[in-house]
Structure formats: C-alpha cells, structure tokens
Enzyme design. Structure first.
Site, PDB file in Angstrom:
ATOM      1  N   ARG A  15       0.838  -1.197   0.000  1.00 56.13           N
ATOM      2  CA  ARG A  15       0.000   0.000   0.000  1.00 56.13           C
ATOM      3  C   ARG A  15       0.881   1.258   0.000  1.00 56.13           C
ATOM      4  O   ARG A  15       2.087   1.187   0.231  1.00 56.13           O
ATOM      5  CB  ARG A  15      -0.921  -0.005   1.228  1.00 56.13           C
ATOM      6  CG  ARG A  15      -2.016  -1.035   1.173  1.00 56.13           C
ATOM      7  CD  ARG A  15      -2.791  -1.119   2.485  1.00 56.13           C
ATOM      8  NE  ARG A  15      -2.020  -1.718   3.562  1.00 56.13           N
ATOM      9  CZ  ARG A  15      -2.452  -1.868   4.806  1.00 56.13           C
ATOM     10  NH1 ARG A  15      -3.663  -1.443   5.135  1.00 56.13           N
ATOM     11  NH2 ARG A  15      -1.684  -2.446   5.719  1.00 56.13           N
ATOM     12  N   LYS A  75       1.660   1.980   7.280  1.00 57.61           N
ATOM     13  CA  LYS A  75       2.000   1.160   8.443  1.00 57.61           C
ATOM     14  C   LYS A  75       2.959   1.887   9.379  1.00 57.61           C
ATOM     15  O   LYS A  75       3.618   2.861   9.012  1.00 57.61           O
ATOM     16  CB  LYS A  75       2.626  -0.168   7.998  1.00 57.61           C
ATOM     17  CG  LYS A  75       1.639  -1.102   7.305  1.00 57.61           C
ATOM     18  CD  LYS A  75       0.442  -1.433   8.187  1.00 57.61           C
ATOM     19  CE  LYS A  75       0.806  -2.316   9.363  1.00 57.61           C
ATOM     20  NZ  LYS A  75      -0.377  -2.608  10.227  1.00 57.61           N
ATOM     21  N   TYR A  94      -0.855   4.533  10.656  1.00 54.86           N
ATOM     22  CA  TYR A  94      -1.249   3.566  11.691  1.00 54.86           C
ATOM     23  C   TYR A  94      -0.035   3.318  12.580  1.00 54.86           C
ATOM     24  O   TYR A  94       1.067   3.066  12.079  1.00 54.86           O
ATOM     25  CB  TYR A  94      -1.678   2.238  11.056  1.00 54.86           C
ATOM     26  CG  TYR A  94      -3.012   2.270  10.351  1.00 54.86           C
ATOM     27  CD1 TYR A  94      -4.192   2.527  11.044  1.00 54.86           C
ATOM     28  CD2 TYR A  94      -3.093   2.020   8.984  1.00 54.86           C
ATOM     29  CE1 TYR A  94      -5.412   2.544  10.394  1.00 54.86           C
ATOM     30  CE2 TYR A  94      -4.319   2.035   8.319  1.00 54.86           C
ATOM     31  CZ  TYR A  94      -5.476   2.301   9.037  1.00 54.86           C
ATOM     32  OH  TYR A  94      -6.686   2.320   8.388  1.00 54.86           O
ATOM     33  N   HIS A  96      -0.557   1.694  16.230  1.00 54.22           N
ATOM     34  CA  HIS A  96      -0.860   0.569  17.119  1.00 54.22           C
ATOM     35  C   HIS A  96       0.191   0.457  18.229  1.00 54.22           C
ATOM     36  O   HIS A  96       0.764  -0.595  18.488  1.00 54.22           O
ATOM     37  CB  HIS A  96      -0.933  -0.737  16.316  1.00 54.22           C
ATOM     38  CG  HIS A  96      -1.984  -0.728  15.246  1.00 54.22           C
ATOM     39  ND1 HIS A  96      -3.335  -0.756  15.516  1.00 54.22           N
ATOM     40  CD2 HIS A  96      -1.880  -0.679  13.892  1.00 54.22           C
ATOM     41  CE1 HIS A  96      -4.024  -0.728  14.390  1.00 54.22           C
ATOM     42  NE2 HIS A  96      -3.171  -0.672  13.397  1.00 54.22           N
ATOM     43  N   GLU A 118      -5.607   4.999  13.745  1.00 53.50           N
ATOM     44  CA  GLU A 118      -6.547   4.089  14.411  1.00 53.50           C
ATOM     45  C   GLU A 118      -7.245   4.704  15.623  1.00 53.50           C
ATOM     46  O   GLU A 118      -8.210   4.119  16.131  1.00 53.50           O
ATOM     47  CB  GLU A 118      -5.849   2.783  14.824  1.00 53.50           C
ATOM     48  CG  GLU A 118      -4.860   2.889  15.964  1.00 53.50           C
ATOM     49  CD  GLU A 118      -3.458   3.270  15.541  1.00 53.50           C
ATOM     50  OE1 GLU A 118      -2.541   3.201  16.379  1.00 53.50           O
ATOM     51  OE2 GLU A 118      -3.265   3.654  14.359  1.00 53.50           O
ATOM     52  N   SER A 134     -10.702  -2.148   8.311  1.00 55.20           N
ATOM     53  CA  SER A 134     -11.441  -3.187   9.025  1.00 55.20           C
ATOM     54  C   SER A 134     -12.415  -3.879   8.085  1.00 55.20           C
ATOM     55  O   SER A 134     -12.630  -5.092   8.176  1.00 55.20           O
ATOM     56  CB  SER A 134     -12.198  -2.576  10.213  1.00 55.20           C
ATOM     57  OG  SER A 134     -11.297  -2.059  11.167  1.00 55.20           O
ATOM     58  N   THR A 178     -17.035  -3.541  12.940  1.00 55.38           N
ATOM     59  CA  THR A 178     -16.876  -3.512  11.480  1.00 55.38           C
ATOM     60  C   THR A 178     -16.282  -4.808  10.960  1.00 55.38           C
ATOM     61  O   THR A 178     -16.789  -5.394   9.990  1.00 55.38           O
ATOM     62  CB  THR A 178     -15.990  -2.322  11.065  1.00 55.38           C
ATOM     63  OG1 THR A 178     -16.580  -1.112  11.540  1.00 55.38           O
ATOM     64  CG2 THR A 178     -15.859  -2.255   9.556  1.00 55.38           C
ATOM     65  N   SER A 220     -21.604 -12.535  24.237  1.00 58.04           N
ATOM     66  CA  SER A 220     -20.250 -13.065  24.391  1.00 58.04           C
ATOM     67  C   SER A 220     -19.869 -13.201  25.858  1.00 58.04           C
ATOM     68  O   SER A 220     -19.906 -12.238  26.620  1.00 58.04           O
ATOM     69  CB  SER A 220     -19.240 -12.142  23.690  1.00 58.04           C
ATOM     70  OG  SER A 220     -17.938 -12.684  23.788  1.00 58.04           O
ATOM     71  N   VAL A 239     -12.317  -8.308  17.726  1.00 60.26           N
ATOM     72  CA  VAL A 239     -12.635  -7.367  18.804  1.00 60.26           C
ATOM     73  C   VAL A 239     -11.667  -6.187  18.767  1.00 60.26           C
ATOM     74  O   VAL A 239     -10.533  -6.309  18.322  1.00 60.26           O
ATOM     75  CB  VAL A 239     -12.587  -8.040  20.188  1.00 60.26           C
ATOM     76  CG1 VAL A 239     -13.623  -9.142  20.279  1.00 60.26           C
ATOM     77  CG2 VAL A 239     -11.200  -8.602  20.475  1.00 60.26           C
ATOM     78  N   VAL A 269      -4.690  -8.792  15.608  1.00 59.76           N
ATOM     79  CA  VAL A 269      -3.260  -8.995  15.838  1.00 59.76           C
ATOM     80  C   VAL A 269      -2.507  -7.676  15.973  1.00 59.76           C
ATOM     81  O   VAL A 269      -1.551  -7.565  16.749  1.00 59.76           O
ATOM     82  CB  VAL A 269      -2.644  -9.882  14.724  1.00 59.76           C
ATOM     83  CG1 VAL A 269      -2.840  -9.263  13.343  1.00 59.76           C
ATOM     84  CG2 VAL A 269      -1.176 -10.167  14.989  1.00 59.76           C
ATOM     85  N   ASP A 270      -2.916  -6.631  15.238  1.00 56.49           N
ATOM     86  CA  ASP A 270      -2.245  -5.332  15.335  1.00 56.49           C
ATOM     87  C   ASP A 270      -2.319  -4.750  16.744  1.00 56.49           C
ATOM     88  O   ASP A 270      -1.467  -3.956  17.141  1.00 56.49           O
ATOM     89  CB  ASP A 270      -2.871  -4.330  14.359  1.00 56.49           C
ATOM     90  CG  ASP A 270      -2.251  -4.411  12.967  1.00 56.49           C
ATOM     91  OD1 ASP A 270      -1.075  -4.792  12.881  1.00 56.49           O
ATOM     92  OD2 ASP A 270      -2.942  -4.110  11.991  1.00 56.49           O
TER      93      ASP A 270
END
Length: 366
Positions: A15, A75, A94, A96, A118, A134, A178, A220, A239, A269-270
């Site tokens: 990207r 990223k 992003y 994270h 994010e 997402s 999402t 849940s 989640v 995972v991020d």
C-alpha cells in the site's frame, strides 16, 4: 507544507500513503509533496502518475524523510525508519502503539508528533480511518480462512458453503464491530452457518436485523465461547478497544477443546491479538500450528490487496491530511475533535492514556 510519502518497507506491504489524486489536491493548494520512487507501484500507481499530479520523486527513503515536515504513511515505522524521524516532524499513519513497546519508546525518543489513524474518533464514537481497513480485513478473514480450511494446508478439509447433501461449514465471529459484520456478511454469502458474539446488545440487535437467518447472534462470555469453539470450523477474532490492547478471549488451554484443523484468523493482531497464542505473521509466512489448530495472524492483511486498500484508505485520510497541511497540526487538532483524538505522542510525551496503561506507564501520561 512539505509532505513526504515514503515507500512502505514492512514485509509484503504494497500500500501507499497517498495516491496521485491526493497529491494533486495538495499541490494545487501550494504544498510540496515528495514521493519515494516506486512507492505507489504495488498499488498500481506509477512515478509518472505522481509527477503529473505535481509531486517531486526522490530516490530514497532517507531523502523523503529528510525533506518532509510531515510524513504520510500506511504502516507503523519499523526499526530501519526510527533514526530518520526527527524532532517536531509530524508522522500520520497507523501506529498501534499499545502492542509495540519498542516502537513507542523510539517515537518518544524522536520527539516527533505521532498522529495515529486508528485512534482518530468522531463524535459518534466511530473510527473513520480504521473502518475501511477493518472492512477489507473482515472480508479477507473469510477468504483466507476458507483457504486454510483446505486439507493440503492442514485444515479440516471443509468447504464453507457445503454442497447439496453436505452441511455447510460453521463460522464463529468474535465481535460485532466492522470486522465482525463484514466477516459475517462474507461467510453468510458463501452459505456458511455463522454465529457472531458480542457484549454489546445494540450491536447484536443490529446484526440480527440486517443479516439472513443463518447468521445467529449470542452474548459473548467465556461459557459461550468455550461451547462454540468445540464445533466451529473457522473462528474470526475481530474485537477492538480503540488504541488499547485487545482482550484475550481465547486462551491457550481452549485450543485443546477445538477439533484438529480448526482455523483461527485473528484480525486483532495489530492490537496484540484476542487469542492468547497469537503472534504476528506475514503474507510470506502467514500461518503456524499449535495443538493442531491453524493460526492465521497476518498483521497487515489489507496489504495483500493493495489497490483496493490504498484507495479505500486514502479516501478517508485525505481530508485530514488537508487540514493538517493547511492549518498545521496544532490548529488542526484544536479545531477537529476527531483528529485531536489521533494524537498519541507529542514531542516525547504520551498523550493517549491507553498506550501508557498498556505498559504500566500511567504516571508518564501528559
């Protein structure tokens, strides 16, 4: 303002942070955009496309970082980029941070201004810069999960949609955000039986209203998760707690309760993953197996479909980029509440509480 767009160097990341269309919007307002050569090729954009839009093409990542007052990426920076980020430079990407202490420390030491896609959050609570990725990742979770259910790659040998006379596969989706809704939509479209879990009853009501009858909703909790993992073929973790580490909904001991060949796709995972046995993988080496359970935990899933992902992402990031370059980061964040929430680290100080909490650094919050 001078804006730098470097080429992404994370494993199999194709990207790019800005399209030629975005460059044109900036240059016609008098801003200067520096794009690293071949930065857009993976997404289908040539250097000539950027030049026609008014960008200056630079041969190296080092030159782009040196030239840009603001860096626009996709990223998070990786170690090779840490020394290139300088004091007062704005980095919009992003990050994270909550799942990467090394990156967090590096950005603190750089004394740059880190604005994270994010955590940009509007008044309704939506995350406009996370949503398109997402959507891509949720849909890809089923596409990839279906592939790894095949026997040659150690899956159960299940066709998700089944065929006449054979029951369809069963998909368990953790989270009705999402990612979860897009995953459920794709799985339902293939004909799979889908169960989606969430703690938010309003989200479950929404899913119940929009999805076909073979998508069922349940609250849940650990009991329901343990009950469903024994019988479902593909489990998607979707989640999200904005800017914070994801909760561990599936623990290592639960793997023993799953059937051999079950596939786990952890889209969280991020943010550290919502499965205890999650560790980041790459498109080059996407899976690993623990207790005969296949784990797919690629940390940049949308990078596999870079044209779609780049256009979807830059459609929503560009308006914020324009605010930042036109007004400067301080005034832009003062006027735009959503953008202000994207501020994570400012000149050596953490200003976003969930990051400090992730590492037990609450006392360091500014």
């Amino acid at each position: 303002m001078k804006v730098g767009v470097p080429k992404e160097i994370k494993n199999n990341e194709s990207r790019v942070g800005m399209t030629p269309a975005g460059v044109l919007e900036l240059t016609k307002k008098g801003h200067t955009v520096f794009v690293q050569t071949t930065a857009g090729e993976g997404s289908g954009f040539k250097d000539e496309d950027y030049e026609m839009a008014g960008a200056a093409i630079l041969p190296s990542m080092e030159e782009v970082y040196a030239a840009g007052e603001m860096i626009v990426k996709v990223k998070e920076p990786i170690p090779e980029e840490y020394p290139l980020i300088r004091e007062d430079q704005v980095v919009f990407t992003y990050f994270h941070f909550a799942s990467d202490q090394k990156l967090t420390k590096a950005m603190i030491e750089s004394k740059s201004v880190c604005i994270a896609y994010e955590t940009v959050q509007n008044a309704s609570g939506m995350l406009p810069l996370l949503t398109p990725m997402s959507e891509v990742a949720g849909r890809m979770a089923i596409q990839q999960g279906a592939r790894y259910l095949e026997k040659p790659v150690k899956g159960k040998g299940i066709l998700l949609g089944g065929v006449p006379g054979v029951a369809p596969g069963k998909v368990l989706v953790l989270g009705a955000g999402t990612v979860g809704i897009q995953a459920a939509k794709m799985a339902a479209g293939l004909g799979a039986h889908v169960t989606i879990l969430d703690v938010n009853m309003d989200r479950l009501r929404y899913v119940n209203d929009i999805m076909p009858s073979h998508v069922v909703t349940e609250f849940s909790n650990e009991y329901n998760i343990r009950r469903h993992i024994k019988t479902h073929d593909l489990i998607v973790g979707g989640v999200l707690i904005a800017g914070a580490k994801a909760p561990k909904l599936i623990t290592r001991d639960m793997l023993k309760e799953m059937q051999a060949g079950t596939v786990l796709v952890d889209v969280a995972v991020d943010q550290g993953g919502c499965i205890e046995t999650t560790r980041p993988t790459t498109h080059q080496d996407p899976i690993y197996i623990i207790e005969d359970v296949v784990h797919y935990c690629v940390a940049n899933m949308p990078g596999a479909v870079p044209h779609t992902s780049t256009v979807a992402l830059t459609n929503v990031t560009l308006p914020y980029v324009l605010k930042l370059v036109d007004m400067g980061w301080e005034k832009a964040c003062e006027k735009d509440v959503a953008l202000r929430k994207g501020l994570n680290i400012i000149k050596g100080k953490i200003v976003y509480l969930p990051i400090a909490e992730a590492f037990g650094w609450e006392e360091a919050i500014s």
